[in-house]
Design a protein around this motif. Structure first.
Motif, PDB file in Angstrom:
ATOM      1  N   UNK A 155     -58.489  27.287 -28.220  1.00 53.91           N
ATOM      2  CA  UNK A 155     -57.057  26.969 -28.263  1.00 53.91           C
ATOM      3  C   UNK A 155     -56.526  26.964 -26.838  1.00 53.91           C
ATOM      4  N   UNK A 156     -56.246  25.782 -26.337  1.00 52.43           N
ATOM      5  CA  UNK A 156     -55.810  25.618 -24.946  1.00 52.43           C
ATOM      6  C   UNK A 156     -54.688  24.587 -24.888  1.00 52.43           C
ATOM      7  N   UNK A 157     -53.631  24.926 -24.175  1.00 52.78           N
ATOM      8  CA  UNK A 157     -52.532  24.008 -23.884  1.00 52.78           C
ATOM      9  C   UNK A 157     -52.859  23.324 -22.563  1.00 52.78           C
ATOM     10  N   UNK A 158     -53.292  22.088 -22.623  1.00 52.58           N
ATOM     11  CA  UNK A 158     -53.764  21.412 -21.417  1.00 52.58           C
ATOM     12  C   UNK A 158     -52.645  21.234 -20.391  1.00 52.58           C
ATOM     13  N   UNK A 159     -51.393  21.186 -20.849  1.00 61.14           N
ATOM     14  CA  UNK A 159     -50.282  20.995 -19.903  1.00 61.14           C
ATOM     15  C   UNK A 159     -50.032  22.245 -19.066  1.00 61.14           C
ATOM     16  N   UNK A 160     -50.561  23.381 -19.498  1.00 61.65           N
ATOM     17  CA  UNK A 160     -50.374  24.632 -18.752  1.00 61.65           C
ATOM     18  C   UNK A 160     -51.700  25.317 -18.457  1.00 61.65           C
ATOM     19  N   UNK A 161     -52.736  24.532 -18.336  1.00 63.00           N
ATOM     20  CA  UNK A 161     -54.079  25.071 -18.168  1.00 63.00           C
ATOM     21  C   UNK A 161     -54.455  25.133 -16.694  1.00 63.00           C
ATOM     22  N   UNK A 162     -54.965  26.283 -16.286  1.00 60.90           N
ATOM     23  CA  UNK A 162     -55.490  26.440 -14.932  1.00 60.90           C
ATOM     24  C   UNK A 162     -57.003  26.344 -15.027  1.00 60.90           C
ATOM     25  N   UNK A 163     -57.603  25.306 -14.434  1.00 58.93           N
ATOM     26  CA  UNK A 163     -59.045  25.075 -14.621  1.00 58.93           C
ATOM     27  C   UNK A 163     -59.898  26.269 -14.217  1.00 58.93           C
ATOM     28  N   UNK A 164     -60.881  26.561 -15.058  1.00 59.84           N
ATOM     29  CA  UNK A 164     -61.859  27.598 -14.770  1.00 59.84           C
ATOM     30  C   UNK A 164     -63.114  26.936 -14.208  1.00 59.84           C
ATOM     31  N   UNK A 165     -64.048  27.754 -13.784  1.00 58.71           N
ATOM     32  CA  UNK A 165     -65.329  27.195 -13.370  1.00 58.71           C
ATOM     33  C   UNK A 165     -66.035  26.619 -14.588  1.00 58.71           C
ATOM     34  N   UNK A 166     -66.731  25.558 -14.395  1.00 56.29           N
ATOM     35  CA  UNK A 166     -67.426  24.917 -15.508  1.00 56.29           C
ATOM     36  C   UNK A 166     -67.407  23.427 -15.324  1.00 56.29           C
ATOM     37  N   UNK A 167     -68.531  22.819 -15.454  1.00 57.43           N
ATOM     38  CA  UNK A 167     -68.647  21.392 -15.198  1.00 57.43           C
ATOM     39  C   UNK A 167     -69.063  20.659 -16.472  1.00 57.43           C
TER      40      UNK A 167
END
Length: 277
Positions: free
Chosen positions: A164-176
């Protein structure tokens, strides 16, 4: 003596065009009442058992309120699978099958895939089924949608990880990821007047609409996030609003994406954009 087909038509013909009415009559008879196609055309309404009459009456009442037949059935077909659907998720469309087909055709089997705005999970789950070596995640802001996606994941024996993630308020984590795919909200408020009631009154606004003054809101946000989430030369796949194909392509170009392509759908409309990081 009134035939079943005539009964269905007489109650719905003022609401649905003839071609859709034929399809609805077939679905009601075969999939909801569990009758043969022959029964639909030559069976008599009066001969229906009381329990089936009650189901028929309730189905017609719901259709008269413009509720989509897929919500009434509780499922919708997509890429050869049956996905559970309810008013908390969009009903999968044929155009989106083309998006999935393109990814399967172009991508290595062991790709790391992220589906943003997963809804029923139809994109993520189908990719997981058709690309068994892939690692697939599906994100959505809606808890209700994710519950439906999780059920579909289990029913179809797929292996998607949902968050469950709100992409408009998401701070990217490590992960490719090798691939980001999204069919995000893209209908502007001013387009509502042209929409059929069975979409406008039943399918979730959260999954449909963007502000009139920012129609590329989700595409831009996902593309910006993709600069960090995508591996080198990773690829982004968008289903787009056909009216904003060129603008979406220009936005991707401004964010230094390359190999940008606009692809038409089976109806000849601009529908898909692909680009490499």
């Amino acid at each position: 003596m009134l035939l079943l087909k005539e009964y269905i038509y007489s109650n719905l013909q003022d609401i649905y065009p003839p071609e859709e009415l034929r399809s609805l009559a077939k679905i009601i008879s075969k999939d909801i009442l569990m009758l043969s196609e022959l029964d639909c055309y030559i069976g008599k309404y009066a001969d229906l058992p009381p329990a089936k009459k009650e189901v028929l009456h309730k189905t017609i009442q719901r259709l008269q309120q413009f509720e989509p037949i897929q919500y009434i059935q509780g499922w919708a077909p997509f890429y050869g699978y049956s996905f559970g659907v309810a008013p908390g998720v969009l009903i999968p469309r044929p155009e989106t099958e083309e998006l999935v087909e393109l990814i399967i055709k172009e991508s290595p089997a062991k790709s790391r895939i992220l589906d943003i705005g997963t809804g029923s999970g139809c994109i993520a789950i189908t990719l997981s089924k058709k690309m068994p070596g892939a690692v697939v995640e599906g994100w959505d802001i809606s808890g209700e949608a994710l519950q439906i996606a999780e059920r579909n994941n289990k029913e179809l024996q797929a292996d998607v990880f949902f968050r469950q993630i709100d992409i408009l308020n998401y701070i990217p984590e490590n992960g490719k990821f090798d691939i980001i795919v999204s069919n995000p909200p893209y209908i502007t408020g001013k387009e509502k007047a042209d929409m059929h009631p069975n979409v406008l009154e039943w399918e979730p606004d959260l999954a449909l609409f963007v502000p009139n003054n920012d129609p590329l809101l989700f595409y831009r946000t996902i593309a910006e996030t993709g600069r960090q989430l995508l591996a080198d030369n990773g690829k982004i796949y968008f289903e787009i609003n056909r009216q904003y194909g060129n603008e979406t392509a220009q936005m991707l170009e401004s964010l230094k994406y390359k190999n940008i392509h606009i692809i038409k759908d089976l109806f000849g409309n601009n529908r898909i954009i692909t680009a490499n990081r």
